[in-house]
Each structure stands twice: as C-alpha cells, then as structure tokens.
Motif scaffolding. Structure first.
Motif, PDB file in Angstrom:
ATOM      1  N   ILE A  48       0.822  -1.211   0.000  1.00  0.00           N
ATOM      2  CA  ILE A  48       0.000   0.000   0.000  1.00  0.00           C
ATOM      3  C   ILE A  48       0.860   1.267   0.000  1.00  0.00           C
ATOM      4  CG2 ILE A  48      -1.654   1.336   1.362  1.00  0.00           C
ATOM      5  CD1 ILE A  48      -2.802  -1.382   2.306  1.00  0.00           C
ATOM      6  N   TRP A  49       1.893   1.305   0.811  1.00  0.00           N
ATOM      7  CA  TRP A  49       2.654   2.539   1.015  1.00  0.00           C
ATOM      8  C   TRP A  49       3.863   2.709   0.101  1.00  0.00           C
ATOM      9  CZ3 TRP A  49       2.712   2.183   7.058  1.00  0.00           C
ATOM     10  CH2 TRP A  49       1.446   2.522   7.540  1.00  0.00           C
ATOM     11  N   SER A  50       4.338   1.615  -0.509  1.00  0.00           N
ATOM     12  CA  SER A  50       5.528   1.746  -1.359  1.00  0.00           C
ATOM     13  C   SER A  50       5.290   1.278  -2.796  1.00  0.00           C
ATOM     14  CB  SER A  50       6.696   0.950  -0.771  1.00  0.00           C
ATOM     15  OG  SER A  50       7.150   1.538   0.399  1.00  0.00           O
ATOM     16  N   PHE A  51       4.764   0.068  -2.950  1.00  0.00           N
ATOM     17  CA  PHE A  51       4.643  -0.497  -4.279  1.00  0.00           C
ATOM     18  C   PHE A  51       3.583   0.209  -5.129  1.00  0.00           C
ATOM     19  CE2 PHE A  51       3.427  -4.046  -7.218  1.00  0.00           C
ATOM     20  CZ  PHE A  51       4.611  -4.055  -7.921  1.00  0.00           C
ATOM     21  N   VAL A  52       2.419   0.478  -4.573  1.00  0.00           N
ATOM     22  CA  VAL A  52       1.354   1.155  -5.325  1.00  0.00           C
ATOM     23  C   VAL A  52       1.765   2.572  -5.741  1.00  0.00           C
ATOM     24  CG1 VAL A  52      -1.015   2.040  -5.185  1.00  0.00           C
ATOM     25  CG2 VAL A  52      -0.508  -0.292  -4.434  1.00  0.00           C
ATOM     26  N   PRO A  53       2.347   3.396  -4.838  1.00  0.00           N
ATOM     27  CA  PRO A  53       2.812   4.716  -5.295  1.00  0.00           C
ATOM     28  C   PRO A  53       3.886   4.633  -6.386  1.00  0.00           C
ATOM     29  CG  PRO A  53       2.654   4.708  -2.926  1.00  0.00           C
ATOM     30  CD  PRO A  53       2.437   3.291  -3.382  1.00  0.00           C
ATOM     31  N   TYR A  54       4.763   3.633  -6.291  1.00  0.00           N
ATOM     32  CA  TYR A  54       5.766   3.461  -7.339  1.00  0.00           C
ATOM     33  C   TYR A  54       5.093   3.137  -8.670  1.00  0.00           C
ATOM     34  CZ  TYR A  54       9.273   1.405 -10.321  1.00  0.00           C
ATOM     35  OH  TYR A  54      10.057   1.107 -11.412  1.00  0.00           O
ATOM     36  N   LEU A  55       4.114   2.221  -8.658  1.00  0.00           N
ATOM     37  CA  LEU A  55       3.408   1.879  -9.896  1.00  0.00           C
ATOM     38  C   LEU A  55       2.671   3.084 -10.477  1.00  0.00           C
ATOM     39  CD1 LEU A  55       1.942  -1.677  -9.221  1.00  0.00           C
ATOM     40  CD2 LEU A  55       3.799  -1.043 -10.757  1.00  0.00           C
ATOM     41  N   ARG A  56       2.077   3.900  -9.602  1.00  0.00           N
ATOM     42  CA  ARG A  56       1.403   5.114 -10.090  1.00  0.00           C
ATOM     43  C   ARG A  56       2.399   6.053 -10.759  1.00  0.00           C
ATOM     44  NH1 ARG A  56      -2.130   5.850  -4.901  1.00  0.00           N
ATOM     45  NH2 ARG A  56      -3.873   4.514  -5.450  1.00  0.00           N
ATOM     46  N   TRP A  57       3.563   6.219 -10.134  1.00  0.00           N
ATOM     47  CA  TRP A  57       4.597   7.083 -10.704  1.00  0.00           C
ATOM     48  C   TRP A  57       5.078   6.523 -12.042  1.00  0.00           C
ATOM     49  CZ3 TRP A  57       9.736   5.929 -11.837  1.00  0.00           C
ATOM     50  CH2 TRP A  57      10.511   7.024 -12.202  1.00  0.00           C
TER      51      TRP A  57
END
Length: 170
Positions: free
Chosen positions: A70-79
């Motif tokens: 939730i806090w690392s992988f999803v924001p990376y994928l969004r970026w």
C-alpha cells in the motif's frame, strides 16, 4: 513510454517524454525502509519459546507485506505509469495502473503555458505546469514536472510554431 512511435501521425515527431519528478518516490522509499526495519525488529523480538511464535512471525510478515504494497509499491506503480509525451502536434498525459486514462491537448489549441515553483522545487528542478487550452477542460494543472523550465520552453516554442504555421517544428 506511454505513446508508441507507431501512434504518431505523419510528420509528427516526439520532442520530449518523461515521468513525474522522482521526488514523488521519496515518501514511498522512506516507508519501505521503515517498514523493513519495523518488520525485522518485530520478528527479532518475538520470543522463540513462545507457543505461537511461528504464527506471530507469519502475521508480522503478512502485515508488513500488505503495508509495503500500500505505502511503497502502489505509489511506485502510479509514478511509473504516469507519463507525459510532448510531440510537435500534441501534449499527451497518460495515467493509470490497471485502468488507463489518456488526455491529449493539440498544440494548436494551447492558449497559455505557465509554470510555478516553490523554493524546494527550484532546488530540485521541478514544478507545476499549467496548460490552458481552448478545449472542454480549459485548464490542466500538472504537478511535479521535472526540468520544468525546459518543458515550458519546448511547449511554448511548439505553440509559437503552430501559430506561425510551422506545425512540424522545423
């Protein structure tokens, strides 16, 4: 990235393509480090002779992986799945991980290009780009654009070329 070359029209060429600035990944990276440290510490401090130690360790790992996602992988994928492509004919904004959304602004319809930078953004070389067009949406605000001054200059030059009738930018 985001707009394959075979989707370009005849005479259209790619001027610049980029992702949002890397500063968007600072928070997720800090979360990654803190979660790894907290998970490791929690596993270490679970008493080995405790009857439910293996279940507790499994629970800690599962909770750690869920939070990491939730806090690392999803924001990376969004970026990674947010991309901007500036061509001689259009400015394309593509977002989305599972569902893809693409906005295209024809260069000929762009009225105003402006940028805004806070002091920390000036140090990092990024900022907010505002593109006002004659289309339905009117004004699009794009945050965390890297090399903001170069992007603004390229976009402004293309708008000027389009208004002069030099659509291919040569």
């Amino acid at each position: 990235m985001t707009l394959p070359d075979h989707h370009l029209t005849q005479g259209e060429r790619r001027v610049r393509s980029f992702h949002p600035h890397w500063k968007r990944l600072v928070g997720p990276f800090i979360a990654l480090v803190l979660l790894a440290a907290a998970t490791g510490a929690a596993i270490y401090f679970i008493p080995g002779q405790w009857e439910y130690a293996s279940y507790a360790r499994i629970a800690v790992v599962v909770i750690g992986l869920v939070l990491l996602t939730i806090w690392s992988f999803v924001p990376y994928l969004r970026w990674k799945n947010t991309g901007y492509v500036l061509t001689t004919h259009r400015f394309t904004i593509s977002t989305g991980v599972l569902n893809k959304s693409t906005d295209e602004i024809p260069i000929a319809k762009v009225n105003t290009v402006s940028s805004d930078q806070t002091f920390p953004e000036r140090l990092l070389g990024c900022g907010t780009l505002t593109v006002e067009s004659a289309g339905e949406r009117g004004e699009i605000v794009l945050r965390d654009i890297p090399k903001i001054q170069d992007v603004r200059t390229d976009l402004f030059r293309l708008v000027e070329d389009a208004s002069d009738g030099e659509i291919d930018g040569r």
